[in-house]
Design a protein around this motif. Structure first.
Motif, PDB file in Angstrom:
ATOM      1  N   VAL A  81     -18.372  -8.362   7.040  1.00 45.89           N
ATOM      2  CA  VAL A  81     -18.087  -7.208   6.199  1.00 45.89           C
ATOM      3  C   VAL A  81     -17.016  -6.400   6.917  1.00 45.89           C
ATOM      4  CG1 VAL A  81     -19.046  -5.202   5.027  1.00 45.89           C
ATOM      5  CG2 VAL A  81     -20.487  -7.198   5.437  1.00 45.89           C
ATOM      6  N   GLU A  82     -15.937  -6.110   6.205  1.00 42.56           N
ATOM      7  CA  GLU A  82     -14.831  -5.386   6.835  1.00 42.56           C
ATOM      8  C   GLU A  82     -14.529  -4.111   6.073  1.00 42.56           C
ATOM      9  OE1 GLU A  82     -11.545  -8.100   6.894  1.00 42.56           O
ATOM     10  OE2 GLU A  82     -12.447  -9.367   8.428  1.00 42.56           O
ATOM     11  N   THR A  83     -14.022  -3.119   6.790  1.00 40.39           N
ATOM     12  CA  THR A  83     -13.524  -1.916   6.126  1.00 40.39           C
ATOM     13  C   THR A  83     -12.015  -2.078   5.962  1.00 40.39           C
ATOM     14  OG1 THR A  83     -13.519  -0.881   8.320  1.00 40.39           O
ATOM     15  CG2 THR A  83     -15.307  -0.298   6.855  1.00 40.39           C
ATOM     16  N   HIS A  84     -11.547  -1.817   4.750  1.00 39.63           N
ATOM     17  CA  HIS A  84     -10.141  -2.027   4.417  1.00 39.63           C
ATOM     18  C   HIS A  84      -9.522  -0.768   3.825  1.00 39.63           C
ATOM     19  CE1 HIS A  84     -10.111  -6.704   3.887  1.00 39.63           C
ATOM     20  NE2 HIS A  84     -10.517  -6.340   5.077  1.00 39.63           N
ATOM     21  N   GLU A  85      -8.223  -0.708   3.876  1.00 41.88           N
ATOM     22  CA  GLU A  85      -7.486   0.317   3.153  1.00 41.88           C
ATOM     23  C   GLU A  85      -6.300  -0.341   2.461  1.00 41.88           C
ATOM     24  OE1 GLU A  85      -5.706   3.248   5.671  1.00 41.88           O
ATOM     25  OE2 GLU A  85      -4.542   1.785   6.787  1.00 41.88           O
ATOM     26  N   MET A  86      -5.756   0.365   1.477  1.00 39.19           N
ATOM     27  CA  MET A  86      -4.569  -0.133   0.790  1.00 39.19           C
ATOM     28  C   MET A  86      -3.367   0.615   1.336  1.00 39.19           C
ATOM     29  SD  MET A  86      -5.875  -2.303  -1.354  1.00 39.19           S
ATOM     30  CE  MET A  86      -4.482  -2.638  -2.440  1.00 39.19           C
ATOM     31  N   VAL A  87      -2.311  -0.116   1.586  1.00 38.87           N
ATOM     32  CA  VAL A  87      -1.078   0.516   2.051  1.00 38.87           C
ATOM     33  C   VAL A  87       0.085  -0.016   1.247  1.00 38.87           C
ATOM     34  CG1 VAL A  87      -1.743   1.089   4.408  1.00 38.87           C
ATOM     35  CG2 VAL A  87      -0.963  -1.215   3.882  1.00 38.87           C
ATOM     36  N   MET A  88       1.084   0.847   1.047  1.00 40.06           N
ATOM     37  CA  MET A  88       2.298   0.447   0.352  1.00 40.06           C
ATOM     38  C   MET A  88       3.240  -0.162   1.369  1.00 40.06           C
ATOM     39  SD  MET A  88       3.301   0.392  -2.698  1.00 40.06           S
ATOM     40  CE  MET A  88       3.692   1.457  -4.060  1.00 40.06           C
ATOM     41  N   GLN A  89       3.633  -1.403   1.120  1.00 43.28           N
ATOM     42  CA  GLN A  89       4.510  -2.086   2.061  1.00 43.28           C
ATOM     43  C   GLN A  89       5.580  -2.817   1.261  1.00 43.28           C
ATOM     44  OE1 GLN A  89       2.899  -5.343   4.617  1.00 43.28           O
ATOM     45  NE2 GLN A  89       2.639  -3.737   6.129  1.00 43.28           N
ATOM     46  N   ASP A  90       6.826  -2.500   1.485  1.00 41.81           N
ATOM     47  CA  ASP A  90       7.918  -3.110   0.719  1.00 41.81           C
ATOM     48  C   ASP A  90       7.672  -3.003  -0.782  1.00 41.81           C
ATOM     49  OD1 ASP A  90       9.067  -3.864   3.155  1.00 41.81           O
ATOM     50  OD2 ASP A  90       7.948  -5.742   3.174  1.00 41.81           O
ATOM     51  N   ASN A  91       7.225  -1.827  -1.215  1.00 40.99           N
ATOM     52  CA  ASN A  91       6.938  -1.580  -2.631  1.00 40.99           C
ATOM     53  C   ASN A  91       5.788  -2.402  -3.196  1.00 40.99           C
ATOM     54  OD1 ASN A  91       8.743   0.494  -3.229  1.00 40.99           O
ATOM     55  ND2 ASN A  91      10.434  -0.968  -3.349  1.00 40.99           N
ATOM     56  N   MET A  94       1.541  -2.992  -2.962  1.00 42.20           N
ATOM     57  CA  MET A  94       0.278  -2.529  -2.401  1.00 42.20           C
ATOM     58  C   MET A  94      -0.422  -3.708  -1.724  1.00 42.20           C
ATOM     59  SD  MET A  94      -0.352   0.687  -2.748  1.00 42.20           S
ATOM     60  CE  MET A  94      -2.107   1.046  -2.895  1.00 42.20           C
ATOM     61  N   ARG A  95      -0.739  -3.531  -0.481  1.00 43.91           N
ATOM     62  CA  ARG A  95      -1.469  -4.566   0.237  1.00 43.91           C
ATOM     63  C   ARG A  95      -2.696  -3.951   0.877  1.00 43.91           C
ATOM     64  NH1 ARG A  95       2.370  -8.807   2.101  1.00 43.91           N
ATOM     65  NH2 ARG A  95       4.315  -8.336   1.044  1.00 43.91           N
ATOM     66  N   MET A  96      -3.667  -4.788   1.166  1.00 47.78           N
ATOM     67  CA  MET A  96      -4.825  -4.264   1.885  1.00 47.78           C
ATOM     68  C   MET A  96      -4.769  -4.720   3.326  1.00 47.78           C
ATOM     69  SD  MET A  96      -8.030  -6.514   0.674  1.00 47.78           S
ATOM     70  CE  MET A  96      -7.788  -6.414  -1.074  1.00 47.78           C
ATOM     71  N   ARG A  97      -5.336  -3.906   4.167  1.00 48.15           N
ATOM     72  CA  ARG A  97      -5.425  -4.327   5.563  1.00 48.15           C
ATOM     73  C   ARG A  97      -6.733  -3.825   6.151  1.00 48.15           C
ATOM     74  NH1 ARG A  97      -0.799  -0.421   8.134  1.00 48.15           N
ATOM     75  NH2 ARG A  97      -1.952   1.525   8.043  1.00 48.15           N
ATOM     76  N   GLN A  98      -7.178  -4.540   7.141  1.00 46.27           N
ATOM     77  CA  GLN A  98      -8.430  -4.168   7.788  1.00 46.27           C
ATOM     78  C   GLN A  98      -8.191  -2.972   8.703  1.00 46.27           C
ATOM     79  OE1 GLN A  98     -10.224  -7.228  10.177  1.00 46.27           O
ATOM     80  NE2 GLN A  98     -12.147  -6.137  10.375  1.00 46.27           N
ATOM     81  N   LEU A 113     -14.667   5.629  -1.606  1.00 48.46           N
ATOM     82  CA  LEU A 113     -14.363   4.210  -1.458  1.00 48.46           C
ATOM     83  C   LEU A 113     -14.284   3.626  -2.859  1.00 48.46           C
ATOM     84  CD1 LEU A 113     -15.520   4.987   1.386  1.00 48.46           C
ATOM     85  CD2 LEU A 113     -16.219   2.600   1.571  1.00 48.46           C
ATOM     86  N   LYS A 114     -13.159   3.000  -3.170  1.00 50.48           N
ATOM     87  CA  LYS A 114     -12.961   2.471  -4.518  1.00 50.48           C
ATOM     88  C   LYS A 114     -11.840   1.436  -4.485  1.00 50.48           C
ATOM     89  CE  LYS A 114      -9.718   6.175  -5.523  1.00 50.48           C
ATOM     90  NZ  LYS A 114      -9.350   7.300  -6.354  1.00 50.48           N
ATOM     91  N   PRO A 115     -11.741   0.628  -5.569  1.00 58.35           N
ATOM     92  CA  PRO A 115     -10.626  -0.316  -5.639  1.00 58.35           C
ATOM     93  C   PRO A 115      -9.303   0.432  -5.565  1.00 58.35           C
ATOM     94  CG  PRO A 115     -12.270  -0.836  -7.299  1.00 58.35           C
ATOM     95  CD  PRO A 115     -12.656   0.497  -6.713  1.00 58.35           C
ATOM     96  N   GLY A 116      -8.356  -0.079  -4.796  1.00 55.38           N
ATOM     97  CA  GLY A 116      -7.042   0.551  -4.672  1.00 55.38           C
ATOM     98  C   GLY A 116      -6.980   1.574  -3.564  1.00 55.38           C
ATOM     99  N   SER A 117      -8.091   1.770  -2.865  1.00 53.96           N
ATOM    100  CA  SER A 117      -8.125   2.740  -1.789  1.00 53.96           C
ATOM    101  C   SER A 117      -8.986   2.155  -0.665  1.00 53.96           C
ATOM    102  CB  SER A 117      -8.708   4.051  -2.319  1.00 53.96           C
ATOM    103  OG  SER A 117      -8.768   5.019  -1.306  1.00 53.96           O
ATOM    104  N   TYR A 118      -9.626   3.031   0.074  1.00 54.97           N
ATOM    105  CA  TYR A 118     -10.585   2.518   1.059  1.00 54.97           C
ATOM    106  C   TYR A 118     -11.639   1.691   0.340  1.00 54.97           C
ATOM    107  CZ  TYR A 118      -8.941   6.000   4.456  1.00 54.97           C
ATOM    108  OH  TYR A 118      -8.185   6.734   5.314  1.00 54.97           O
ATOM    109  N   ALA A 137      -9.345  -5.983  -8.515  1.00 55.13           N
ATOM    110  CA  ALA A 137      -8.172  -5.535  -9.271  1.00 55.13           C
ATOM    111  C   ALA A 137      -7.030  -6.485  -8.945  1.00 55.13           C
ATOM    112  CB  ALA A 137      -7.822  -4.094  -8.952  1.00 55.13           C
ATOM    113  N   SER A 138      -5.831  -6.004  -8.847  1.00 57.21           N
ATOM    114  CA  SER A 138      -4.720  -6.920  -8.584  1.00 57.21           C
ATOM    115  C   SER A 138      -4.174  -6.705  -7.188  1.00 57.21           C
ATOM    116  CB  SER A 138      -3.622  -6.733  -9.617  1.00 57.21           C
ATOM    117  OG  SER A 138      -3.258  -5.367  -9.650  1.00 57.21           O
ATOM    118  N   ALA A 139      -5.008  -6.928  -6.238  1.00 58.06           N
ATOM    119  CA  ALA A 139      -4.588  -6.678  -4.862  1.00 58.06           C
ATOM    120  C   ALA A 139      -4.881  -7.882  -3.974  1.00 58.06           C
ATOM    121  CB  ALA A 139      -5.284  -5.435  -4.317  1.00 58.06           C
ATOM    122  N   PRO A 140      -3.984  -8.822  -3.959  1.00 56.98           N
ATOM    123  CA  PRO A 140      -4.221 -10.006  -3.117  1.00 56.98           C
ATOM    124  C   PRO A 140      -4.197  -9.643  -1.633  1.00 56.98           C
ATOM    125  CG  PRO A 140      -1.984 -10.012  -3.944  1.00 56.98           C
ATOM    126  CD  PRO A 140      -2.687  -8.850  -4.606  1.00 56.98           C
TER     127      PRO A 140
END
Ligand SMILES: [Cu+2]
Length: 111
Positions: free
Chosen positions: A22-32, A34-38, A52-57, A100-103
């Motif tokens: 189980v990981e904690t993730h956030e979404m960040v804007m990178q090169d326009n 949205m990507r997630m990272r641990q 905590l929600k899709p598109g955010s933490y 959602a749409s966040a690979p």
């Protein structure tokens, strides 16, 4: 899931019987894009509500042991650590949401 604490605290660990990791993730804007990272922790500033929600933490289950239905309640254990290093563990259930749409990683073929 909404988290708040009267004192400066951080969510440092999440665990669940439904998955191996189980990981904690956030979404960040990178090169326009949205990507997630641990991230190692989610900070909870005193008195502030963190959502905590899709598109955010979010909390990400890696290697699920069984199929999870959208909306089903997932049991998990959250470990918090305050500024003094005092840890507290809380057991909760939270609804499963789709990605959602966040690979996780982009594998675009570029020419
Ligand atoms: Cu994620």
């Amino acid at each position: 899931m909404l988290l708040s604490s009267p004192t400066d605290t951080a969510l440092i660990e999440a665990d669940s019987p439904i998955s191996k990791h189980v990981e904690t993730h956030e979404m960040v804007m990178q090169d326009n894009v949205m990507r997630m990272r641990q991230i190692p922790k989610i900070d909870l500033p005193a008195g502030q509500t963190v959502e905590l929600k899709p598109g955010s933490y979010h909390i990400m289950f890696i290697n699920l042991k069984a199929q999870v239905q959208e909306g089903s309640d997932i049991p998990m254990t959250l470990t918090f650590e305050d500024v003094n290093g005092v840890r507290q563990t809380i057991s909760i259930t939270a609804p499963a949401r789709p990605l959602a749409s966040a690979p996780h990683s982009n594998h675009h073929q570029k020419h």
